[in-house]
Structure formats: structure tokens, C-alpha cells
Write an enzyme that holds these catalytic residues in place. Sequence first.
Site, PDB file in Angstrom:
ATOM      1  N   ILE A 154      58.118  54.295  -0.609  1.00 28.08           N
ATOM      2  CA  ILE A 154      58.483  53.927   0.810  1.00 28.08           C
ATOM      3  C   ILE A 154      58.514  52.438   1.421  1.00 28.08           C
ATOM      4  O   ILE A 154      57.557  51.790   1.479  1.00 28.08           O
ATOM      5  CB  ILE A 154      57.506  54.784   1.881  1.00 28.08           C
ATOM      6  CG1 ILE A 154      57.510  56.418   1.274  1.00 28.08           C
ATOM      7  CG2 ILE A 154      57.939  54.731   3.240  1.00 28.08           C
ATOM      8  CD1 ILE A 154      58.717  56.833   0.975  1.00 28.08           C
ATOM      9  N   GLU A 235      72.666  55.088   6.402  1.00 31.34           N
ATOM     10  CA  GLU A 235      72.179  54.203   5.244  1.00 31.34           C
ATOM     11  C   GLU A 235      73.172  53.756   4.270  1.00 31.34           C
ATOM     12  O   GLU A 235      73.223  52.831   3.775  1.00 31.34           O
ATOM     13  CB  GLU A 235      70.920  55.117   4.469  1.00 31.34           C
ATOM     14  CG  GLU A 235      70.236  53.815   3.461  1.00 31.34           C
ATOM     15  CD  GLU A 235      69.113  54.785   2.741  1.00 31.34           C
ATOM     16  OE1 GLU A 235      69.113  56.007   2.775  1.00 31.34           O
ATOM     17  OE2 GLU A 235      68.342  53.985   2.205  1.00 31.34           O
TER      18      GLU A 235
HETATM   19  C1  LIG Z   1      62.525  49.503  -3.786  1.00 33.79           C
HETATM   20  C2  LIG Z   1      62.712  51.041  -3.554  1.00 33.79           C
HETATM   21  C3  LIG Z   1      62.613  51.509  -2.155  1.00 33.79           C
HETATM   22  C4  LIG Z   1      62.651  52.810  -1.631  1.00 33.79           C
HETATM   23  N1  LIG Z   1      62.688  53.053  -0.174  1.00 33.79           N
HETATM   24  C5  LIG Z   1      62.622  54.284   0.288  1.00 33.79           C
HETATM   25  C6  LIG Z   1      62.151  54.603   1.519  1.00 33.79           C
HETATM   26  O1  LIG Z   1      62.069  53.703   2.188  1.00 33.79           O
HETATM   27  N2  LIG Z   1      62.143  55.943   1.606  1.00 33.79           N
HETATM   28  C7  LIG Z   1      62.374  56.906   1.001  1.00 33.79           C
HETATM   29  O2  LIG Z   1      62.143  57.998   1.261  1.00 33.79           O
HETATM   30  N3  LIG Z   1      62.415  56.603  -0.351  1.00 33.79           N
HETATM   31  C8  LIG Z   1      62.517  55.580  -0.715  1.00 33.79           C
HETATM   32  N4  LIG Z   1      62.978  54.952  -2.128  1.00 33.79           N
HETATM   33  C9  LIG Z   1      63.010  56.132  -3.050  1.00 33.79           C
HETATM   34  C10 LIG Z   1      64.678  56.281  -3.488  1.00 33.79           C
HETATM   35  O3  LIG Z   1      65.268  56.954  -2.607  1.00 33.79           O
HETATM   36  C11 LIG Z   1      64.431  57.375  -4.668  1.00 33.79           C
HETATM   37  O4  LIG Z   1      63.862  56.446  -5.963  1.00 33.79           O
HETATM   38  C12 LIG Z   1      65.772  57.942  -5.211  1.00 33.79           C
HETATM   39  O5  LIG Z   1      66.116  58.655  -4.152  1.00 33.79           O
HETATM   40  C13 LIG Z   1      65.567  58.426  -6.861  1.00 33.79           C
HETATM   41  O6  LIG Z   1      64.439  59.438  -6.670  1.00 33.79           O
HETATM   42  P1  LIG Z   1      63.630  59.472  -7.806  1.00 33.79           P
HETATM   43  O7  LIG Z   1      63.264  57.964  -7.991  1.00 33.79           O
HETATM   44  O8  LIG Z   1      62.529  60.415  -7.518  1.00 33.79           O
HETATM   45  O9  LIG Z   1      64.425  59.886  -9.145  1.00 33.79           O
HETATM   46  P2  LIG Z   1      64.813  61.160  -9.705  1.00 33.79           P
HETATM   47  O10 LIG Z   1      65.446  62.043  -8.578  1.00 33.79           O
HETATM   48  O11 LIG Z   1      63.717  61.564 -10.379  1.00 33.79           O
HETATM   49  O12 LIG Z   1      65.940  60.964 -10.763  1.00 33.79           O
HETATM   50  C14 LIG Z   1      65.822  60.366 -11.934  1.00 33.79           C
HETATM   51  C15 LIG Z   1      67.222  60.189 -12.625  1.00 33.79           C
HETATM   52  O13 LIG Z   1      67.715  61.570 -12.691  1.00 33.79           O
HETATM   53  C16 LIG Z   1      68.981  61.507 -12.298  1.00 33.79           C
HETATM   54  N5  LIG Z   1      69.167  62.998 -11.356  1.00 33.79           N
HETATM   55  C17 LIG Z   1      68.232  63.694 -10.681  1.00 33.79           C
HETATM   56  N6  LIG Z   1      69.115  64.928 -10.446  1.00 33.79           N
HETATM   57  C18 LIG Z   1      70.134  64.905 -11.080  1.00 33.79           C
HETATM   58  C19 LIG Z   1      71.419  65.778 -10.977  1.00 33.79           C
HETATM   59  N7  LIG Z   1      71.315  67.085 -10.427  1.00 33.79           N
HETATM   60  N8  LIG Z   1      72.394  65.346 -11.661  1.00 33.79           N
HETATM   61  C20 LIG Z   1      72.348  64.263 -12.475  1.00 33.79           C
HETATM   62  N9  LIG Z   1      71.573  63.507 -12.374  1.00 33.79           N
HETATM   63  C21 LIG Z   1      70.321  63.553 -11.661  1.00 33.79           C
HETATM   64  C22 LIG Z   1      69.013  60.480 -11.119  1.00 33.79           C
HETATM   65  O14 LIG Z   1      70.291  59.974 -10.681  1.00 33.79           O
HETATM   66  C23 LIG Z   1      68.157  59.575 -11.659  1.00 33.79           C
HETATM   67  O15 LIG Z   1      69.035  58.626 -12.617  1.00 33.79           O
HETATM   68  C24 LIG Z   1      62.730  53.471  -2.670  1.00 33.79           C
HETATM   69  C25 LIG Z   1      63.048  53.527  -4.031  1.00 33.79           C
HETATM   70  C26 LIG Z   1      62.733  52.208  -4.412  1.00 33.79           C
HETATM   71  C27 LIG Z   1      62.968  51.881  -5.721  1.00 33.79           C
END
Ligand SMILES: Cc1cc2nc3c(=O)[nH]c(=O)nc-3n(C[C@H](O)[C@H](O)[C@H](O)COP(=O)(O)OP(=O)(O)OC[C@H]3O[C@@H](n4cnc5c(N)ncnc54)[C@H](O)[C@@H]3O)c2cc1C
Length: 374
Positions: A154, A235
Site C-alpha cells: 500500500i 487511476e
Molecule cells: C510499488 C507498488 C505500489 C502499490 N500501491 C498500491 C496501493 O496503493 N493500493 C493497493 O491496493 N495496491 C497497491 N499495489 C498493489 C498492486 O496494485 C498489485 O501488485 C497488482 O494489482 C497486482 O497484484 P499482485 O501483486 O497480487 O499480483 P497477482 O494478482 O498475484 O498476479 C501475478 C501475475 O499473474 C497475472 N494474472 C493474475 N490473474 C490473471 C488472469 N486472470 N489472467 C492472466 N494473468 C493473470 C498478473 O498479471 C501477474 O502477472 C502496489 C504495488 C506496488 C508494487
Amino acid sequence: MESQEILEVRNAVRKFCEREVIPQQKAMDNNPTLCRELMQKLGETGFLAPTIPEEYSGMGASLQIGTVISEEIVRGNPSLALSVGAHSILSANTILQFGSEDQKRKYLPKMARGELIGAWGVTEPAAGSDVQGMQATAKKQGDGFVLKGNKTFITNAPIADVVVAFAKTDPKSISGFVLEKKTVGLTLGKAIEKFGMEGSPTGDVFMENVSVGKDALIGKEGEGFKQIAAIFNYERIWGATLATGTIKHCLNTALKYASTRKAFGQAILDYQAIQLKISQMYAHLTATEAMMKELCSYPMTEPDFHMKIAASKILYSKWAVDACSETMQILGGLGYTTESDIGRFLRDVKLMEIGGGTTDIQHLIVARGLIKQM
Ligand SMILES: Cc1cc2nc3c(=O)[nH]c(=O)nc-3n(C[C@H](O)[C@H](O)[C@H](O)COP(=O)(O)OP(=O)(O)OC[C@H]3O[C@@H](n4cnc5c(N)ncnc54)[C@H](O)[C@@H]3O)c2cc1C
């Protein structure tokens, strides 16, 4: 051509960044305190959350002016722009769009001035792309709710005073809550070390039996998913400013360097291979600016808005990363050193293909929308 109003705002933010941000680029890395200080200074100028209406002490700026301000902050330091975006476009904007009048009066003026810093918590350790899979719960207790669960990655969590957090009020529906740092049971984690965006503190939010009154609920119970989807649209418009700011910075850097650097007896800018890279960046910049302009005026209520914005995000995120990579190539060995800031920009904007919905998820949104339209 930009209007006089836009030019004046652009120049004012650029001057602020030249004075306060660019000299501190390196100092901001892994320095949450400095990030907060700079956000507070932006609050004093009105540029921290410019689209907050004047009645809540904001500038009452249009979305278009907001994007210009963000683009200039990106050119100063993408990390600062990320923290500012999470504060204004995610956190304050959720309160503005869906909060009660009391919540708006309580939080927005202080958020506009930078006296309160906001964070926005959707992502969890076991649920990122799959928002509906979130496990945090908000159970009704008496007149209020008790929240349990953890959020991760976050932005601003380590420096936040207010967290807009989402949790399940029943197994099938999500609700949004505004939580104050001092609330018993709420713990904001330390800054996580990252590959890029090092100047923007990212952390966990732990909710251990956080008891809040019903006045903490944002909008109606069960409306959280709709709120998250709407804020994702903002966003993703804001994300385009990360691309335009970055590509402009890359173009300036590449043109300046290529016109003075000589190889084989002439400036490298005279070689067609270099010119092609530069014209490609300009083409991507022009396309991103056109998309951003259209999206700022396109009604968000149109059923295909989310497809248009997802399609745009796929392209502009890649183009921003490509511009950094090509500029590094033009700068040769210098581009690979920390004397140039292109490596920093490359690491920072790689986030665009992950945060705010990954590129894969944007493809899914577009494809599902097209199938539905058939
Ligand atoms: C620096 C930074 C700041 C952030 N700030 C915030 C914030 O302020 N608030 C907040 O809520 N979140 C925040 N995030 C979180 C960010 O939004 C998530 O990391 C992002 O949505 C991806 O989720 P995950 O990391 O759980 O990856 P996952 O959802 O686990 O995905 C892993 C991989 O699988 C792929 N994948 C998943 N599902 C599918 C599908 N159905 N089909 C094909 N491919 C798929 C994804 O594309 C990815 O390549 C931040 C992240 C970072 C790194």
C-alpha cells in the site's frame, strides 16, 4: 496549443520541482520522511490534491489541469508523483466521490493542504488482481463494524494518517471504510524495499479487530467493489501522466545528449538509427497525449469507458518503459550509470505494467468487454 491557464500551472509546478524535488531525487530514496515533507510542501501550494473542490479547501481544478500538475511532478520524480497520486486520486478521491458530507468536511480540507496524508488499501497478500478474492472482513458490531485482515503493497502506508480500506461486509460484498491512524488495532507497516519508486514508501496495513463507528463506512454497505472499479478508472487516467511525463523527460534527455555526443566524426543525432528511436518516442508521446485528452472528457458513465481506459493503459505503460530503455541505449554507457537518471526512471515506470491492474488484467478487461458487446 495549451491555454494560458494550463501554461501558468505547468510553469508553477515545474519551478516547484526544479527548486524542491529534482535536487532531492537521490535523497528521497528509502526516505519516507522526506516524501512526506515534500507532499506537505505541495499541499501548501495547492498542487497536492488539486481536483478537490474549493468548498473543501482544494483548488477545484479540472481533471485536465490535475493531469498537467501530475505530469510535471513525474518529471521531477516519479516516486513523488506515485505518492501524490495515491493520496489524491485514490484516497481523497474515494472520500470525495462516495463519502458522506461529514467525511468530506472532516478529511478533505486537511488532505488538500497536506496536513493529513492518505493511503488506499485494496491489495492483500493473497488477493491482488482478484479483488473479489479479498479476505479482510468488516463484521457488524452494535452500531459499527470490526475490521480484521491485512493489506499489502500500500503506497504511503508508512506515512499515512488516513487509510481508505476495503473489507468484506458479507462473503459476497465489499465495503469501503475510512480509518484513522490512531484507531486501536490499526498498524501501519514499515517501508518495503523495492526495485524502483524508492522515494515512495510502500507498506502493509494490519487490521486487528479495528472497531469503528458506522460513520467510518464510505457510501452504502456493499458498494465497495463499485467504488474500487470507479477509482481504478481515475487511476488509469492519472497513470497516463506517468507516461507523458516520463516520455517527455526521455525525449529531452535523448535529444540533448545525441546532439552533443560525437561518434565516427559526427553527432550521433545525425544517424538515422538514433533519429528513428527519437521519432518513435515522439509518436508515442503524441498518441498518449491524445488518449489522455479524450479520456479526460469522455463520460466515465459510458459502458465502454473501462475498456477504453484499459486499452490505453496497455499501450502507454509499455511506451513509457520503452522510452526509458531506448533513451538508455542512446546514452550508451552513461545511461547505465547513476550519473544519468534514466535508469531510475526505467525502474520507476516498470511499475506501470504491474500497479493499478497489471497489463494482463487490462487485456482481460478489453477482451471480456468485446465479447459482451458481440
Ligand atoms: C510499488 C507498488 C505500489 C502499490 N500501491 C498500491 C496501493 O496503493 N493500493 C493497493 O491496493 N495496491 C497497491 N499495489 C498493489 C498492486 O496494485 C498489485 O501488485 C497488482 O494489482 C497486482 O497484484 P499482485 O501483486 O497480487 O499480483 P497477482 O494478482 O498475484 O498476479 C501475478 C501475475 O499473474 C497475472 N494474472 C493474475 N490473474 C490473471 C488472469 N486472470 N489472467 C492472466 N494473468 C493473470 C498478473 O498479471 C501477474 O502477472 C502496489 C504495488 C506496488 C508494487
